[in-house]
Write a protein that holds these residues in place. Structure first.
Motif, PDB file in Angstrom:
ATOM      1  N   THR B  90       0.874  -1.176   0.000  1.00  0.00           N
ATOM      2  CA  THR B  90       0.000   0.000   0.000  1.00  0.00           C
ATOM      3  C   THR B  90       0.904   1.216   0.000  1.00  0.00           C
ATOM      4  N   ILE B  91       0.861   1.984  -1.069  1.00  0.00           N
ATOM      5  CA  ILE B  91       1.796   3.109  -1.145  1.00  0.00           C
ATOM      6  C   ILE B  91       1.134   4.427  -0.749  1.00  0.00           C
ATOM      7  N   ASP B  92      -0.195   4.442  -0.604  1.00  0.00           N
ATOM      8  CA  ASP B  92      -0.876   5.621  -0.083  1.00  0.00           C
ATOM      9  C   ASP B  92      -2.103   5.121   0.676  1.00  0.00           C
ATOM     10  N   PHE B  94      -4.248   6.651   2.656  1.00  0.00           N
ATOM     11  CA  PHE B  94      -5.453   7.482   2.626  1.00  0.00           C
ATOM     12  C   PHE B  94      -6.216   7.299   1.313  1.00  0.00           C
ATOM     13  N   LYS B  95      -5.465   7.331   0.212  1.00  0.00           N
ATOM     14  CA  LYS B  95      -6.126   7.165  -1.095  1.00  0.00           C
ATOM     15  C   LYS B  95      -6.277   5.692  -1.479  1.00  0.00           C
ATOM     16  N   ARG B  96      -5.782   4.814  -0.608  1.00  0.00           N
ATOM     17  CA  ARG B  96      -5.844   3.364  -0.810  1.00  0.00           C
ATOM     18  C   ARG B  96      -5.231   2.964  -2.152  1.00  0.00           C
ATOM     19  N   ILE B  97      -4.122   3.588  -2.477  1.00  0.00           N
ATOM     20  CA  ILE B  97      -3.419   3.245  -3.714  1.00  0.00           C
ATOM     21  C   ILE B  97      -2.471   2.086  -3.408  1.00  0.00           C
ATOM     22  N   ARG B  98      -2.546   1.042  -4.203  1.00  0.00           N
ATOM     23  CA  ARG B  98      -1.762  -0.156  -3.945  1.00  0.00           C
ATOM     24  C   ARG B  98      -0.925  -0.512  -5.178  1.00  0.00           C
ATOM     25  N   GLN B  99       0.150  -1.216  -4.905  1.00  0.00           N
ATOM     26  CA  GLN B  99       1.088  -1.533  -5.987  1.00  0.00           C
ATOM     27  C   GLN B  99       1.452  -3.017  -5.966  1.00  0.00           C
ATOM     28  N   GLN B 118      -6.006   1.673  -7.678  1.00  0.00           N
ATOM     29  CA  GLN B 118      -6.638   2.587  -6.742  1.00  0.00           C
ATOM     30  C   GLN B 118      -8.140   2.311  -6.743  1.00  0.00           C
TER      31      GLN B 118
END
Lengths: 177, 414
Positions: B90-92, B94-99, B118
């Motif tokens: 999870t790279i963000d 709050f924005k729930r952006i995942r890689q 995302q």
């Protein structure tokens, strides 16, 4: 020309002959190696193309036009392969990944012309595909039941090649939207 | 002298041949290396793609899949195999952006594929409807600039133009054989996407954590005024002024069980939501223009962004201000209703709806009545439409704007 000079001359000619023979042998070997590798690169390209072609399709016949939520909606393992209305001679009709199960190219039709000025110089490749359901945690393990993962194995052979090119990948069901 | 010359000649030729032979050997070696590189990289790529597929499926089945590492091995024959490592991070938060990063190793060659995900927001749609209604047609004058989706039938007459991807769950219905829609962004059937029933309430939850929640008011007027906001709870009451950053620090304004009227100039990123189902509660009325302080059409760096989220309809008010065009810059979401114009079939011709953003609605709503004469369109009541998609919504969305519940792929790097 005295005896010493004669011997030197003979030695030099012997040396030259040896070098020429070695160079010639190297030339032939290089030529063979280049041809072999050229075929290998072609075969690898064919295998890659086949994989790309397969993964450009839907994961399953049932996911082609709709989203599925249960494994029971997928094609049974024994039915992996061509669907009604599809023809192995026309892969453009394929609409899902497992249509490529047991698919073989037709060597005469899919041959490559090596010399455009001499169409008789052709090389024939045989491409064979196999598609199976595989286990999620061990994609080497073929499952006789439906899973969210299908593996394609592609084999490319040719009489002009010593080795078989083998490639494979796993295609899984996901739909991010 | 002749003997020495011959000797030098022979030695010279020998040297030339040896150099040539060495070059041939190098050429052979280089050819083998080229083939090996190509073959090994192709295999490593296929394995890395397999790793992405295996892990992406897990993420598809479980959006809340915890971060972790997955290891796989693929054998093409007993001694011919590659190792795959896939890492989900999870790279963000709050924005729930995942890689997802898949690295495959084959015969010393590695290949890496990175995919960013995302949460998918309805803001990304230029146009979304659950149902298109019974007798509304997309015609030659209609142009949609961004992603389009309907769960119903897409009815087309003549040549409407769709520049974004078009997805539908129903069928494509043509008014006549002359109908020839232009799908420049692609067309796909069999795609279903429900409007979640909790979209508005989730905005309420987000507002409760650092935003503004207004309750027990049946009527709310709210005007954005750049850095500030003014509001009142009746149509004739006095306004209360407040700094917008103090009013809703996280940009989310939720008005519970109320009829809401909005207008003004938005500076920053805000989402305003209204809930309710009785009377006009749950409806958001646009009393006048509602636009960005910094227009993204002229300032590409503008970060101003607005979400208008109604449990029922988003309505263009029938008032004097809206009798001559209305400018709207926002992503609109009508969970159970429509984006429509009040008295659309009785109000006088009111110019254009200049909308810059996107519309998500349960049912396609009318905004005017027109008739066609000799190829010309004449508005009898209500509005003509000029809708343009805000491309920023492809990657960003107003705070807490309702999501589809799914993830979407933001980028695929290999």
């Amino acid at each position: 020309m005295n005896t010493g000079q004669m011997l030197l001359t003979i030695g030099a000619i012997f040396l030259l002959s040896t070098v020429i023979l070695n160079v010639n042998r190297g030339l032939l070997t290089t030529n063979t190696t280049m041809i072999t590798n050229r075929y290998g690169i072609m075969a690898t390209s064919l295998a890659t193309s086949m994989i790309e072609r397969a993964i450009s399709k839907a994961f399953d016949e049932k996911t082609d036009t709709a989203e599925v939520t249960s494994l029971n909606q997928l094609t049974l393992p024994q039915n992996l392969g061509l669907d009604p209305g599809e023809n192995r001679n026309d892969p453009n009709l394929f609409d899902d990944f497992d249509d490529f199960n047991c698919y073989r190219t037709i060597p005469q039709r899919d041959s490559l012309i090596l010399d455009q000025n001499d169409p008789s110089k052709r090389i024939y490749f045989n491409t064979y595909c196999q598609v199976d359901y595989v286990d999620q945690n061990n994609p080497d393990l073929i499952k006789n039941q439906r899973t969210w993962h299908k593996r394609i194995k592609v084999l490319v052979t040719s009489e002009a090649m010593e080795d078989t090119i083998r490639m494979s990948t796993v295609y899984s069901y996901w739909r991010f939207k | 002298m002749g003997g020495k010359g011959a000797l030098l000649l022979v030695l010279g030729f020998s040297l030339i041949f040896m150099v040539a032979g060495r070059n041939y050997n190098n050429m052979a070696t280089s050819t083998v290396e080229s083939f090996a590189d190509y073959y090994y990289n192709s295999k490593a790529h296929a394995y890395a793609a397999a790793g992405i597929n295996l892990a992406a499926n897990q993420l598809y089945l479980n959006n809340s899949l915890p971060d972790g590492t997955f290891n796989y091995t693929l054998h093409d024959s007993p001694l011919d195999f590659g190792n795959i490592t896939v890492t989900l991070t999870t790279i963000d938060a709050f924005k729930r952006i995942r890689q997802l990063v898949s690295t495959a190793e084959y015969q010393g060659h590695t290949y890496t594929i990175k995919v960013l995900f995302q949460p998918s927001s309805f803001a990304k749609y230029a146009y979304f409807s659950d149902t298109e209604g019974a007798n509304i047609w997309w015609t030659t004058r209609d142009t949609v600039w961004g992603p389009f989706h309907t769960n119903g039938q897409l009815r087309v007459a003549d040549e409407p133009v769709f520049y974004g991807k078009v997805t539908i769950d129903g069928s494509l219905v043509k008014y006549s054989n002359r109908a020839n829609p232009k799908f420049y962004g692609g067309f796909e059937t069999g795609v279903h996407q429900d409007i979640p029933e909790n979209g508005v309430s989730l905005v309420g939850s987000a507002a409760a954590s650092g935003g503004k929640v207004i309750t027990n008011k049946s009527l709310v007027y709210l005007e954005f005024r750049g850095d500030s906001i003014r509001y009142r709870y009746s149509s004739t009451g006095s306004w209360t002024y407040v700094l917008a950053s103090q009013f809703a620090p996280n940009g989310i304004i939720y008005i519970d069980n109320s009829e809401v009227h909005i207008s003004g100039t938005v500076k920053g990123q805000y989402t305003i939501a209204a809930s309710g189902i009785g009377g006009n509660r749950g409806k958001i009325y646009l009393d006048n223009d509602i636009v960005y302080y910094s227009d993204p059409r002229t300032n590409p760096n503008s970060t101003d962004m607005l979400g208008i989220v109604a449990e029922r309809d988003v309505v263009i008010t029938d008032n004097t201000a809206n009798r001559s065009d209305i400018n709207i810059q926002a992503a609109i979401y009508a969970q159970r209703g429509s984006f429509t114009a009040e008295n659309y079939n009785t109000r006088p011709p009111s110019g254009f709806i200049n909308l810059y953003g996107g519309i998500t609605q349960y049912t396609r709503g009318p905004v005017g009545i027109f008739h066609e004469s000799r190829g010309q369109i004449y508005i009898d009541n209500g509005f003509s439409k000029k809708y343009r998609y805000d491309n920023r919504f492809m990657l960003a969305s107003p705070p807490a704007f309702p999501g589809t519940g799914n993830m979407e792929i933001v980028s695929w790097f290999e």
